[in-house]
Design an enzyme around this catalytic site. Structure first.
Site, mmCIF file in Angstrom:
data_model
loop_
_atom_site.group_PDB
_atom_site.id
_atom_site.type_symbol
_atom_site.label_atom_id
_atom_site.label_comp_id
_atom_site.label_asym_id
_atom_site.label_seq_id
_atom_site.Cartn_x
_atom_site.Cartn_y
_atom_site.Cartn_z
ATOM 1 N N GLY A 11 -12.986 1.946 -7.324
ATOM 2 C CA GLY A 11 -11.627 1.740 -7.815
ATOM 3 C C GLY A 11 -11.460 0.434 -8.553
ATOM 4 N N ARG A 43 -15.281 9.279 -10.856
ATOM 5 C CA ARG A 43 -15.018 7.840 -10.900
ATOM 6 C C ARG A 43 -16.295 7.053 -10.623
ATOM 7 N NH1 ARG A 43 -9.939 5.586 -7.586
ATOM 8 N NH2 ARG A 43 -11.197 6.276 -5.812
ATOM 9 N N ALA A 84 -13.669 0.315 -0.108
ATOM 10 C CA ALA A 84 -12.663 1.383 -0.049
ATOM 11 C C ALA A 84 -11.842 1.190 1.226
ATOM 12 C CB ALA A 84 -13.336 2.748 -0.112
ATOM 13 N N GLY A 105 -16.863 2.886 -3.100
ATOM 14 C CA GLY A 105 -15.527 2.806 -3.690
ATOM 15 C C GLY A 105 -15.607 2.242 -5.091
ATOM 16 N N ARG A 152 0.854 -1.199 0.000
ATOM 17 C CA ARG A 152 0.000 0.000 0.000
ATOM 18 C C ARG A 152 0.880 1.236 0.000
ATOM 19 N NH1 ARG A 152 -5.256 0.468 3.795
ATOM 20 N NH2 ARG A 152 -5.791 -1.107 2.249
ATOM 21 N N LYS A 165 2.058 -7.739 5.072
ATOM 22 C CA LYS A 165 1.603 -6.531 4.387
ATOM 23 C C LYS A 165 2.741 -5.522 4.379
ATOM 24 C CE LYS A 165 -2.270 -4.982 2.442
ATOM 25 N NZ LYS A 165 -3.204 -5.795 1.637
ATOM 26 N N GLY A 218 -14.067 -2.070 -6.694
ATOM 27 C CA GLY A 218 -15.455 -1.631 -6.680
ATOM 28 C C GLY A 218 -16.022 -1.343 -8.052
#
Length: 319
Positions: free
Chosen positions: A155, A181, A207, A153, A18, A54, A158
């Site tokens: 993106g 978006r 999201a 969301g 991330r 992560k 989504g």
């Protein structure tokens, strides 16, 4: 740059990277730690031979061009130094093209343009199966025709999910902090501040996490929650709050496992698309089992899912 390895009980740790602007670097570390634990649960619930990890690149601003490339190459060197105990993929603000750059300095990279590709399609497809199972538990049929579903969301996940739901006959509403978006999905849009109070059959957070809490849960106007956002509950007690309100909650780490199933299956296990689809449909089957166990034992689906994960982790440890 933070790399957090939460567990290797089931195999080498896997999890996305991330890139995000945080108020302070410590917030990025806390995010990575929470997300790595969620990946352990996600891998175990999905029955994948991987542990949880992560990575977070906490940046003062999102870089572009050569500075971005240098950062990604340095990050690849960091992951490579761990010798395969952590294997990375994409997450927020990291594309397959970015992962191509990471792979220049690291052999442990999933989801490059020449590998399993963007995991968003697997995540979205798995979420579709999860929503079908959730609707079936509520209404007796997995059919989505006419069901109102709000996707928060729009993106990489989504946006794809909204299209899949619309193709399945659902009435899809989409909300995103980027209004353009949301509009690009071609679905009815909902302002971000109206998401919680919008009356729908299924609310699908896709999201950021932590949006279900003691303040938002009393205001929810949905029958069920099934989405791909990580760590949707602000605290464990929120699962009880949802149950008290009569809102069916599909545990997020079960719902969102499609991406890791796609990447590990295609890149490590040699699956074809038919086998991948079969395994993605297994997300729905897992939820059906968890919902039934929760009803039979008067517990939350979140507790039923946690029990499943604990059993699998315990079975993996040497006696």
């Amino acid at each position: 740059m933070f790399v957090c390895v939460h567990s290797t009980a089931l195999g080498p740790a896997g999890g996305g990277t991330r890139m995000r602007v945080y108020p302070a670097p410590a917030d990025g570390l806390a995010d990575a730690m929470r997300l790595s634990a969620a990946m352990t649960w996600k891998m175990a619930a999905a029955g994948m031979p991987r542990g949880g990890g992560k990575a977070v690149l906490a940046v003062p601003e999102l870089p572009a061009g050569e500075p971005r490339r240098r950062l990604l190459r340095r990050y690849g060197e960091l992951v490579a130094s761990l010798g395969g105990s952590y294997r990375t993929a994409g997450d927020m603000n990291i594309s397959p093209e970015d992962l191509d750059v990471v792979a220049e300095t690291c052999p442990w990279v999933y989801g490059t343009t020449s590998g399993g590709g963007n995991s968003g399609r697997g995540t979205a497809r798995g979420c579709l199966h999860a929503i079908r199972a959730t609707v079936e538990h509520l209404f007796g049929s997995p059919a989505l025709t006419g069901r109102r579903v709000l996707v928060q969301g729009a993106g990489a996940v989504g946006g794809v999910l909204a299209g899949e739901l619309a193709d399945a006959g659902a009435r899809v509403l989409v909300s995103d902090v980027d209004e353009a978006r949301a509009a690009a999905t071609g679905c009815e849009t909902v302002a971000p501040e109206r998401v919680v109070e919008t009356e729908v059959d299924v609310y699908s957070p896709c999201a950021v996490g932590g949006t279900l809490d003691a303040e938002s849960i009393p205001r929810l106007a949905c029958r069920a929650i099934a989405g791909c956002a990580n760590n949707q509950l602000a605290e464990p007690e929120d699962a009880d709050r949802l149950r008290e309100r009569g809102i069916l909650y599909a545990p997020d780490y079960v719902v969102s496992a499609g991406g890791i199933i796609q990447l590990i299956g295609l890149e490590d296990e040699g699956w074809d698309e038919a086998h991948l689809e079969e395994r993605l449909a297994g997300i729905g089957e897992t939820l059906r089992t968890l919902f039934a166990e929760a009803d039979a034992e008067s517990i939350t689906p979140a507790e039923a899912a946690d029990r499943l994960v604990r059993r699998r982790l315990a079975e993996a440890r040497p006696s």
